[in-house]
Design a protein around this motif. Sequence first.
Motif, PDB file in Angstrom:
ATOM      1  N   HIS A 195      32.584  58.599  71.150  1.00 17.21           N
ATOM      2  CA  HIS A 195      31.880  58.251  69.917  1.00 17.21           C
ATOM      3  C   HIS A 195      31.857  56.743  69.690  1.00 17.21           C
ATOM      4  O   HIS A 195      31.114  56.255  68.833  1.00 17.21           O
ATOM      5  CB  HIS A 195      32.533  58.939  68.720  1.00 17.21           C
ATOM      6  CG  HIS A 195      32.554  60.435  68.815  1.00 17.21           C
ATOM      7  ND1 HIS A 195      31.403  61.180  68.898  1.00 17.21           N
ATOM      8  CD2 HIS A 195      33.592  61.319  68.863  1.00 17.21           C
ATOM      9  CE1 HIS A 195      31.720  62.469  68.969  1.00 17.21           C
ATOM     10  NE2 HIS A 195      33.035  62.575  68.960  1.00 17.21           N
ATOM     11  N   SER A 226      28.818  61.164  63.816  1.00 19.19           N
ATOM     12  CA  SER A 226      28.117  61.292  65.097  1.00 19.19           C
ATOM     13  C   SER A 226      28.047  62.738  65.584  1.00 19.19           C
ATOM     14  O   SER A 226      27.159  63.086  66.359  1.00 19.19           O
ATOM     15  CB  SER A 226      28.809  60.425  66.157  1.00 19.19           C
ATOM     16  OG  SER A 226      30.065  60.956  66.521  1.00 19.19           O
ATOM     17  N   GLY A 270      22.669  57.941  62.779  1.00 23.07           N
ATOM     18  CA  GLY A 270      21.699  57.689  63.824  1.00 23.07           C
ATOM     19  C   GLY A 270      21.608  56.240  64.237  1.00 23.07           C
ATOM     20  O   GLY A 270      20.702  55.857  64.983  1.00 23.07           O
ATOM     21  N   GLU A 276      24.946  63.807  63.489  1.00 23.06           N
ATOM     22  CA  GLU A 276      23.778  62.925  63.474  1.00 23.06           C
ATOM     23  C   GLU A 276      23.623  62.266  64.840  1.00 23.06           C
ATOM     24  O   GLU A 276      24.295  61.274  65.145  1.00 23.06           O
ATOM     25  CB  GLU A 276      23.938  61.854  62.390  1.00 23.06           C
ATOM     26  CG  GLU A 276      24.122  62.403  60.985  1.00 23.06           C
ATOM     27  CD  GLU A 276      22.826  62.913  60.397  1.00 23.06           C
ATOM     28  OE1 GLU A 276      21.772  62.698  61.026  1.00 23.06           O
ATOM     29  OE2 GLU A 276      22.858  63.499  59.303  1.00 23.06           O
ATOM     30  N   PRO A 277      22.747  62.808  65.695  1.00 20.57           N
ATOM     31  CA  PRO A 277      22.564  62.235  67.036  1.00 20.57           C
ATOM     32  C   PRO A 277      22.181  60.758  66.955  1.00 20.57           C
ATOM     33  O   PRO A 277      21.450  60.341  66.060  1.00 20.57           O
ATOM     34  CB  PRO A 277      21.412  63.074  67.621  1.00 20.57           C
ATOM     35  CG  PRO A 277      21.449  64.350  66.850  1.00 20.57           C
ATOM     36  CD  PRO A 277      21.893  63.988  65.469  1.00 20.57           C
TER      37      PRO A 277
END
Length: 466
Positions: free
Chosen positions: A268, A221, A198, A224-225
């Motif tokens: 990403h 990623s 995050g 996990e936003p």
Amino acid sequence: MTTTADLPVVVIGAGPAGLAAAAHLVERGIEPLVLEAGPAAASAVRDWSHVRLFSTWGEVTDPAAEKLLAPTGWAKPDAATYPSGGDWAEQYLQPLADVLGERVRLGATVTGVSRTGRDRVVDADREAQPFVVHFTTADGGEERVLARAVIDASGTWTTPSPAGAGGLPALGEKTASDRITYRVPDLADPAVRARYAGKRTAVIGSGASAFTALATLADVSKDEPGTHAVWILRRGISGSTFGGGAADQLPARGALGLAAKAAVDNGHADAVTAFRTEAVERDGDGRLILIGEDGRRLDPVDEVIVLTGFRPDLSFLSEVRLGLDERLQAPTGLAPLIDPNQHSCGTVYPHGHRELSHPDSGIYLVGMKSYGRAPTFLAMTGYEQVRSVTAAIAGDIESADRVELTLPETGVCGGAGLFDDPAADRTDGGGCCAAPAPARVQTGVGASLPVAATEESSSSGGCCGA
């Protein structure tokens, strides 16, 4: 009466090259004494146990070591598979240290090497004197041992290069150390993962380690936003930025570069090009702001991963006469073969005791340390080095001079020392690429991420490799 020939050969470091050197010495009937600073053999390898090598098992074990292990019932793992650092340490390096037994001393940190009774200034009768090696022990004691020769295989792991582009730490880099790491983090460890999940993380570097960090952050990623990487490159993006790809004769290394490319392509990671870090500041929330030599200030990040390579620790060798290249801090006979100012693609010619010799005869830097600040090194290279060096110590010059190794082509192009030379700009994979005008880049959507992997001692912007 004890003569120099009766003394042991001191090997500094119980890593892959050091333990292989000891195995070769035993094979030749010469007693080694391996001094390892860490609490266990292969301590540096264990520090990156979570990282997978891009060389197979068939390429990371030494023949003399295998012979030494054979009577114990040791079985070589599948030669076509790729070990992690942890696999390498537990399944090969630790068993090898166990066979060597009391020849390996743990918790022994070398603090100085000299000729007995001769500092580096004195010429008189110098070559006739044995070496003396001073070291501290785990309990704080001090000892010394005489040696007929010294093989320094201590590597470069303990001396990472800083974020500062000039080779010195950026202003504020040291005071921001609570948010900076110089290793590829183990994101499979829940505690480590929590540090980056995050969060917005800057990754500084352009070699295999940076590729690994980008690929693993991209994996985080997905679950996990808010997890995002900012890839900081001192040069521009070109055809050689992501390594050799399918052209690399080490396929896992080529796949690693493609994984980094996918991290950028899939959004990403953003790439910030031609950025040379000059300072690190904190904002009001404690986040870090990277400032470039050109005055650019990047958006704040929560963490910084600095993967700009490693450099040799020469401090304990100050009283011996070394012949080191002024650029790479590698032996002068070896430096022209590995200088990234001169080389781009292809193999490094296999080399041995002659390229690794110094004005003080009988001392050798081998393994990753022999490459100084050059960026890319293979275990096979180190094994050939110690085979030749130990043969020379034993007086078998015919064997020491013989080349017994064929190395794969690197598949990686672009000499690190040429990145600012516009005349070196190439797009055909045959040379190096100049940095374009400063720009912030994010490319489009691409393929899915392959599994990340890296060579055991690859460190920085590897271009000119073995």
